[in-house]
Scaffold this motif. Structure first.
Motif, PDB file in Angstrom:
ATOM      1  N   LEU A 152      30.341  -2.307 -37.471  1.00  0.00           N
ATOM      2  CA  LEU A 152      28.958  -2.264 -36.995  1.00  0.00           C
ATOM      3  C   LEU A 152      29.261  -1.445 -35.622  1.00  0.00           C
ATOM      4  O   LEU A 152      30.056  -1.965 -34.726  1.00  0.00           O
ATOM      5  CB  LEU A 152      28.576  -3.646 -36.614  1.00  0.00           C
ATOM      6  CG  LEU A 152      28.282  -4.369 -38.167  1.00  0.00           C
ATOM      7  CD1 LEU A 152      27.857  -5.993 -37.739  1.00  0.00           C
ATOM      8  CD2 LEU A 152      27.359  -3.764 -39.040  1.00  0.00           C
ATOM      9  N   ILE A 153      28.286  -0.433 -35.361  1.00  0.00           N
ATOM     10  CA  ILE A 153      28.188   0.402 -34.232  1.00  0.00           C
ATOM     11  C   ILE A 153      27.169   0.231 -33.595  1.00  0.00           C
ATOM     12  O   ILE A 153      26.119   0.635 -33.973  1.00  0.00           O
ATOM     13  CB  ILE A 153      28.714   1.744 -34.464  1.00  0.00           C
ATOM     14  CG1 ILE A 153      30.177   2.009 -35.186  1.00  0.00           C
ATOM     15  CG2 ILE A 153      28.652   2.737 -33.164  1.00  0.00           C
ATOM     16  CD1 ILE A 153      30.511   2.973 -35.786  1.00  0.00           C
ATOM     17  N   GLY A 154      27.090  -0.132 -32.091  1.00  0.00           N
ATOM     18  CA  GLY A 154      25.976  -0.292 -31.489  1.00  0.00           C
ATOM     19  C   GLY A 154      26.014  -0.107 -29.972  1.00  0.00           C
ATOM     20  O   GLY A 154      26.676   0.925 -29.833  1.00  0.00           O
ATOM     21  N   GLY A 155      25.292  -0.688 -29.224  1.00  0.00           N
ATOM     22  CA  GLY A 155      25.322  -0.462 -27.660  1.00  0.00           C
ATOM     23  C   GLY A 155      24.419  -1.118 -27.152  1.00  0.00           C
ATOM     24  O   GLY A 155      23.209  -1.568 -27.610  1.00  0.00           O
ATOM     25  N   TRP A 156      24.371  -0.633 -25.550  1.00  0.00           N
ATOM     26  CA  TRP A 156      23.052  -1.007 -24.762  1.00  0.00           C
ATOM     27  C   TRP A 156      22.542   0.249 -24.206  1.00  0.00           C
ATOM     28  O   TRP A 156      23.150   1.059 -23.806  1.00  0.00           O
ATOM     29  CB  TRP A 156      23.660  -2.019 -23.665  1.00  0.00           C
ATOM     30  CG  TRP A 156      22.668  -2.480 -22.786  1.00  0.00           C
ATOM     31  CD1 TRP A 156      22.143  -1.831 -21.560  1.00  0.00           C
ATOM     32  CD2 TRP A 156      21.538  -3.525 -23.352  1.00  0.00           C
ATOM     33  NE1 TRP A 156      21.221  -2.798 -21.229  1.00  0.00           N
ATOM     34  CE2 TRP A 156      20.865  -3.671 -22.071  1.00  0.00           C
ATOM     35  CE3 TRP A 156      21.564  -4.283 -24.331  1.00  0.00           C
ATOM     36  CZ2 TRP A 156      19.638  -4.550 -22.107  1.00  0.00           C
ATOM     37  CZ3 TRP A 156      20.521  -5.330 -24.203  1.00  0.00           C
ATOM     38  CH2 TRP A 156      19.700  -5.482 -23.147  1.00  0.00           C
ATOM     39  N   ASP A 157      21.301   0.360 -24.401  1.00  0.00           N
ATOM     40  CA  ASP A 157      20.561   1.522 -24.054  1.00  0.00           C
ATOM     41  C   ASP A 157      20.129   1.108 -22.470  1.00  0.00           C
ATOM     42  O   ASP A 157      19.218   0.346 -22.303  1.00  0.00           O
ATOM     43  CB  ASP A 157      19.100   1.674 -24.711  1.00  0.00           C
ATOM     44  CG  ASP A 157      18.486   2.858 -24.470  1.00  0.00           C
ATOM     45  OD1 ASP A 157      18.449   3.292 -23.510  1.00  0.00           O
ATOM     46  OD2 ASP A 157      18.043   3.522 -25.574  1.00  0.00           O
ATOM     47  N   LEU A 158      20.939   1.801 -21.561  1.00  0.00           N
ATOM     48  CA  LEU A 158      20.427   1.716 -20.134  1.00  0.00           C
ATOM     49  C   LEU A 158      19.052   2.070 -19.749  1.00  0.00           C
ATOM     50  O   LEU A 158      18.375   1.733 -18.750  1.00  0.00           O
ATOM     51  CB  LEU A 158      21.541   2.436 -19.403  1.00  0.00           C
ATOM     52  CG  LEU A 158      22.941   2.105 -19.342  1.00  0.00           C
ATOM     53  CD1 LEU A 158      23.902   2.852 -18.499  1.00  0.00           C
ATOM     54  CD2 LEU A 158      22.868   0.648 -18.754  1.00  0.00           C
ATOM     55  N   THR A 159      18.505   3.088 -20.590  1.00  0.00           N
ATOM     56  CA  THR A 159      17.298   3.654 -20.210  1.00  0.00           C
ATOM     57  C   THR A 159      16.303   2.515 -20.417  1.00  0.00           C
ATOM     58  O   THR A 159      15.291   2.296 -19.590  1.00  0.00           O
ATOM     59  CB  THR A 159      16.867   4.857 -20.908  1.00  0.00           C
ATOM     60  OG1 THR A 159      17.833   6.177 -20.350  1.00  0.00           O
ATOM     61  CG2 THR A 159      15.622   5.390 -20.445  1.00  0.00           C
TER      62      THR A 159
END
Length: 366
Positions: free
Chosen positions: A301-308
């Motif tokens: 699973l590949i995700g992340g956090w959107d700083l914008t």
């Protein structure tokens, strides 16, 4: 341009599974980090090296570094793991370790034979050939790495077995315990105890990344990489670590070759690249190909956090590094064109500029 990344402390790279203090007590980590983690760190470093976040939001670096909602010309390949200044690659999934080997064999890898799928093969597996173990002993997947010398032998099919290093020889896990604190009172909150596994690289270990698409390249800097505000040193080097892989001379006499993924890939059709049709045939860069076999690792699973937008990024199910696809060439396309199209290229359907889907081709001999 190649850069060396050296940790200044332990590191923490989260996987794509959610973690909320209070609901869970144990966060999951991965190693090596996903390419998007390194890409984001490098992009942030370049923004502040050239000016400020305010200027970035005003689209002053749009051409190369993009905007808060778009990518620019910045591209990376990697990250690569290095030990003693030698590159290491995830063990290919068509080579397995002996399941119950003695100490003299614990670091040996053995190849899988590829054969035409038997008529009595009962499975949903759709491909024409299967990879099987013909040895008289059991094999199992390895969570290790092979050095660039073994890797070149693997791509040229010069070895019938390879040697690998365990992940523990490159990094170790240090468990860290913490508790959430109230922002108002700074006191600990009840039922918010958590543990995270921190990664400490061995003294001789580091990362390398190939950065492209810029008009100028800074010499060095300090970058935040991963979670928990951990810092690394990034420094430009003159050596081209990909040069010896670029010079490999492939002979595809049977018109069959393999694609090995050095970094995870994200395909729009799950495990299947977008350009492959329902009949398992397709064209890539004008080359007609048929997918005839594969050996894939566990999906990730590949995700992340959107700083914008201050929210989680879209979650993707990706193909893990080390996965291997076997292709048959359906015409007389020269080997050089195949090499130019696939070798050391990011061919992920989604976010290839971030380093996903770094492929290398290899020989397949019958």
């Amino acid at each position: 341009m190649w850069y060396k990344i050296e940790p200044l402390d332990t590191l923490f790279f989260r996987d794509g599974r959610p973690f909320s203090m209070g609901a869970e007590t144990w966060a999951n980590s991965i190693f090596p980090p996903y390419p998007s983690t390194v890409y984001g760190a490098i992009r942030t470093w370049l923004i502040f090296e050239r000016g400020s976040l305010k200027e970035f939001k005003e689209n002053k670096y749009k051409e190369e570094l993009g905007t808060p909602t778009e990518k620019g010309s910045l591209r990376i390949k990697g990250p690569f793991i290095s030990l003693d200044e030698k590159l290491y690659f995830p063990v290919p999934n068509d080579f397995l370790k002996k399941k119950h080997g003695d100490k003299s064999e614990k670091n040996n890898l053995f190849y899988l034979d590829w054969i035409k799928k038997p008529k009595l093969f009962i499975s949903e597996y759709p491909l024409e050939y299967v990879l099987i173990n013909k040895k008289d002993f059991l094999l199992d997947q390895s969570d290790g790495f092979i050095d660039i010398d073994c890797f070149k032998d693997y791509l040229l099919n010069n070895e019938k077995y390879l040697q690998f290093r365990e992940k523990t020889e490159i990094c170790m896990v240090e468990k860290k315990t913490g508790i959430k604190r109230s922002r108002e009172t700074l006191s600990a909150e009840e039922e918010h105890l958590y543990r995270i596994p921190m990664i400490r690289l061995e003294k001789e270990a580091s990362f390398f990344v190939d950065i492209n698409g810029l008009s100028s390249y800074p010499q060095s800097g300090i970058v935040q990489l991963g979670a928990d505000w951990k810092m690394v040193k990034i420094e430009k080097i003159e050596k081209d670590f990909g040069d010896e892989l670029k010079k490999l001379d492939f002979q595809l006499n049977n018109r069959v070759f393999k694609i090995y993924f050095a970094t995870p890939a994200i395909f729009k059709k799950g495990w299947l690249p977008e350009w492959i049709g329902e009949n398992l045939e397709g064209k890539y860069n004008g080359i007609p190909l048929k997918l005839i076999s594969c050996s894939l690792g566990k999906s990730i699973l590949i995700g992340g956090w959107d700083l914008t937008y201050k929210k989680p990024k879209k979650m993707y199910r990706g193909v893990s590094a080390g996965s291997v696809y076997y292709f048959q060439v359906l015409d007389e396309t020269p080997v050089e064109k195949i090499k130019e199209s696939f070798h050391l290229k990011n061919i992920s359907d989604i976010n290839p500029e971030e380093g996903f889907g770094l492929s290398l081709i290899g020989e397949v001999k019958q």
